[in-house]
Structures are given as structure tokens and as C-alpha cells.
Design an enzyme around this catalytic site. Structure first.
Site, PDB file in Angstrom:
ATOM      1  N   CYS A 150      36.785  36.058  33.859  1.00  0.00           N
ATOM      2  CA  CYS A 150      35.611  36.752  33.301  1.00  0.00           C
ATOM      3  C   CYS A 150      35.821  38.251  33.076  1.00  0.00           C
ATOM      4  O   CYS A 150      35.129  38.862  32.260  1.00  0.00           O
ATOM      5  CB  CYS A 150      34.410  36.528  34.212  1.00  0.00           C
ATOM      6  SG  CYS A 150      34.801  36.642  35.966  1.00  0.00           S
ATOM      7  N   HIS A 243      29.992  42.138  33.877  1.00  0.00           N
ATOM      8  CA  HIS A 243      31.102  42.925  34.410  1.00  0.00           C
ATOM      9  C   HIS A 243      31.311  44.153  33.517  1.00  0.00           C
ATOM     10  O   HIS A 243      31.544  44.019  32.306  1.00  0.00           O
ATOM     11  CB  HIS A 243      32.392  42.100  34.438  1.00  0.00           C
ATOM     12  CG  HIS A 243      32.386  40.982  35.448  1.00  0.00           C
ATOM     13  ND1 HIS A 243      31.366  40.763  36.351  1.00  0.00           N
ATOM     14  CD2 HIS A 243      33.324  40.025  35.699  1.00  0.00           C
ATOM     15  CE1 HIS A 243      31.669  39.712  37.112  1.00  0.00           C
ATOM     16  NE2 HIS A 243      32.844  39.248  36.732  1.00  0.00           N
TER      17      HIS A 243
END
Ligand SMILES: NC(=O)c1ccc[n+]([C@@H]2O[C@H](COP(=O)([O-])OP(=O)(O)OC[C@H]3O[C@@H](n4cnc5c(N)ncnc54)[C@H](OP(=O)(O)O)[C@@H]3O)[C@@H](O)[C@H]2O)c1
Length: 351
Positions: A150, A243
Site C-alpha cells: 500500500c 498513507h
């Protein structure tokens, strides 16, 4: 086109839940089976899953019975979406593929195998050519295709157009990663509230190796990594999803910042040309405000499939730039990534 029959492996977890949510009313895919561990097998989904996404469990899956994750049992499925822990994925994914099924996996287990494509459809769709090598080498009718970690996905999406135009020489990254990236039950609340943890097990190694594989080439034996240098420092922060990464890039030649913004803004790939259902119109959204992207405000850009970039600035010299990027870790960084990979292989008639 008749809908492809699909199964979600690890359907009760953080990524599994995203899969089920994104697969509700998917135009090409119909969920016919779901699996999890022995703890959940045999139970109805709504009873077994600790649903953590906003809203209700999708109606279509509420009463579905969870199967054990066993390649001997799962039948009549075209594509499996894997949201399994890596150690479990390592044991079962190739077995499913050897039964003739396609596995689109989120797990790290097979990502770095030379004959397994690690793909972001906008970045390296040509790496799907590894599928022929994989099938031949392992004597299988099915295959495994993987998406990166990710943190790697939004980073590689931004590095790709920069590498194509200027050449990337060196990359340094500091990440601020949401707690949903740790899966369920996740980081203990007393460890993460009012805190930043400057270490995520295995994360830095994954981001560094995967980025080089993605931006590398396919040779006769398999994937060959790109040659630039990369160093990362990954942090867990108390956000739920998204993120954020502060990225420092040294390029092979001098750059002007407005050119960088234009190149990123205009970046498109095969998913956009093919109008794949999960493809965002703009893979990269460039923000001009001095204080964007921000995790809470920008993680859902492009329904979670766009990467937001901002604060594009000069670095230490005329060949260096700095920027901030943000990607949704369970959508573009996980379930959405695996769905887009599966859509690409369907669009290319590989299923
Ligand atoms: N979270 C993210 O942002 C993210 C991003 C990219 C990639 N990934 C990767 O995606 C995978 C799933 O991550 P996650 O965050 O969703 O993990 P998670 O929340 O811990 O979910 C794990 C899933 O696997 C099942 N499972 C656990 N042990 C099993 C076993 N022995 N046999 C069969 N099934 C088993 C669990 O079922 P039970 O409920 O029955 O235990 C659950 O459905 C991991 O490989 C992870 O590294 C995660």
C-alpha cells in the site's frame, strides 16, 4: 459479457471488507464464494465479520456462508481476490492457480517471484507478459498476479512519469501510514493514540524492492529491477485510512517545477484508455494549495483510486525535487489495486 464468478479469500479482514464493498454491483464480477480462517468457516458473514467500514455490511453478502480457505474445496470460480496473511497466501495461492483459476493477490508472498507479475496497471501493464513464463515454468493453466504494498503503489505511480521523462537517480521517502494498514485487530489503541511509531515490520524492505521491480523491465528469465537508489523510513501514525509520504527525488537532469506538475497531472495509462470500471479519470491529482494533500481531506480522491500530490518544491540542487503524496491504503493500495489488475487481465482476454 457474462459476469466472471469471483471469490474473496480472507473476506473478513480489513482488505477483504474493502473487496466486498467495492464488488457490490461491480459490472464485470459477481461474488459467489468467500473464505476466511477455520475460526470463521461455516458461519454467516454478518455473524463472523467485525465490520469496520462505514455503513452496513453489503446486503448481498450478509447471509453468505464463509468457506474454509482450501484449494481442494473452492470450485466454479474464475478469479480469486486474495486478502490473506502472507504466510497463508504462500501455501494456497499457487495451488488455486494450478487448478486453472486466476489469483489477483494483495499478499506479499509471491510478489518478488521472478515469474510473478507485480503490476500497477498505469505503471507496468507490460509485466503481464510474465504470465506466460509463469504458466510454462509451473505447468499451470491459471496464474497469480500481484499488486504491490500500500505504500509502494502511490509512490511508484508518481515515480513512473518522472522516470520516463527525466530519469530517476535517487529516491528518499518518509511515510506516515494509517492504522488500517496493520489489518485486524490492528495496533493496540494504547500504543497508537497520541503517538507515532517509527517502525513497521518489513515495510521499508518491501517498498524499496517492489518499487525497483515495478519500474524495471521484463527479461527472458523474468522481472529485472530498475537501477536507481531508494531509501525509506516508514512510520505508523494515528490516522485510520490513507498513507502520506514525503518524497525527495534526485533526477538525471535539471527540472523545472511547473513541468513536473504538468507531467504528473497529465499522467494516464491503459486503465484510462480501456475505461476499466475501477480506473479513476485522473490517476494523479496535483494540488496547488500549500497545505495539501491532507490525509482526511484527500484520501477519497477519485473514489480512493487517485493519488494526490502537492508541495512540489525544488530539492537540494537543480536536479532534485521534493513533494508530498497521499494514497488510500485499502482502496488504491490494496483491494482497488487487485480489482484493477483483474479488470486489466479480463480486458486483455487473459481470463
Ligand atoms: N491493510 C492494508 O492496508 C493492506 C494493504 C496492502 C496489502 N495488504 C495485505 O493484504 C493481506 C490482508 O491484509 P488485512 O489488513 O486485510 O489483514 P487482516 O485484517 O488481518 O485479515 C486477514 C484475513 O485473512 C484471514 N485469515 C487469517 N488467518 C487465516 C488462515 N490461517 N487461513 C485462512 N484465512 C486466514 C482472516 O480470517 P479470520 O477473520 O477468520 O481470522 C481475515 O479474513 C495481507 O497479506 C496484507 O499484508 C494489506
Amino acid at each position: 459479457m457474462a459476469k466472471r464468478k469471483v471469490c474473496v479469500l480472507g473476506a473478513t479482514g480489513t482488505v477483504g471488507q474493502r473487496f466486498l464493498s467495492l464488488l457490490e454491483n461491480h459490472p464485470w464480477f459477481e461474488v459467489v464464494e468467500i473464505t476466511a480462517s477455520e475460526r470463521s468457516a461455516g458461519r454467516r458473514y454478518e455473524e463472523a465479520a467485525n465490520w469496520i467500514l462505514p455503513g452496513e455490511v453489503p446486503e448481498y453478502v450478509k447471509k453468505m456462508e464463509i468457506s474454509p480457505t482450501n484449494p481442494e474445496i473452492v470450485e466454479g470460480v474464475d478469479i480469486l481476490f486474495s486478502a490473506l496473511p502472507s504466510d497463508v497466501a504462500r501455501k494456497v495461492e499457487m495451488k488455486f492457480a494450478s487448478k486453472g483459476m486466476v489469483v489477483s493477490s494483495n499478499a506479499s508472498a509471491n510478489r518478488m517471484e521472478l515469474d510473478v507479475p507485480l503490476v500497477i496497471p498505469e505503471v507496468n501493464p507490460d509485466h503481464l507478459s510474465l504470465i506466460d513464463i509463469q504458466k510454462k515454468k509451473r505447468d499451470m493453466d491459471g496464474f497469480v498476479v500481484t499488486n504491490p504494498n500500500c505504500t509502494t503503489i502511490p509512490l511508484a505511480m508518481v515515480l513512473k512519469p518522472l522516470n520516463d521523462v527525466f530519469g530517476v537517480a535517487e529516491v528518499f521517502v518518509a511515510s506516515m501510514q494509517a492504522v488500517s494498514g496493520a489489518g485486524l485487530p490492528g495496533v493496540a489503541s494504547l500504543n497508537i493514540f497520541d503517538n507515532v511509531i517509527p517502525w513497521i515490520s518489513g515495510e521499508e524492505e518491501k517498498v524499496e524492492k517492489e518499487t525497483l521491480k515495478l519500474l524495471g523491465k521484463v527479461g527472458s528469465e523474468g522481472a529485472e529491477p530498475a537501477g536507481f537508489k531508494i531509501a525509506t523510513s516508514c512510520n505508523r501514525v494515528p490516522t485510520i485510512d490513507g498513507h502520506l509520504e514525503c518524497v525527495f527525488v534526485r533526477l538525471e537532469r535539471e527540472v523545472n517545477l511547473s513541468e513536473v506538475g504538468k507531467i504528473l497531472r497529465n499522467f494516464r495509462g491503459e486503465p484510462q484508455d480501456l475505461k476499466l470500471p475501477m480506473a479513476p479519470e485522473n490517476p494523479i491529482i496535483v494540488r496547488e494549495e500549500v497545505d495539501r494533500p491532507q490525509t482526511r481531506m484527500d484520501r477519497d480522491a477519485g473514489k480512493g483510486m487517485s493519488v494526490s500530490v502537492g508541495r512540489i518544491r525544488k530539492g537540494v540542487d537543480e536536479k532534485s525535487i521534493r513533494l508530498v503524496l497521499l494514497g488510500h491504503n485499502t482502496i488504491r493500495g490494496a483491494a482497488g489495486a487487485a480489482l484493477l489488475n483483474a479488470e486489466l487481465v479480463v480486458a486483455k482476454s487473459m481470463v
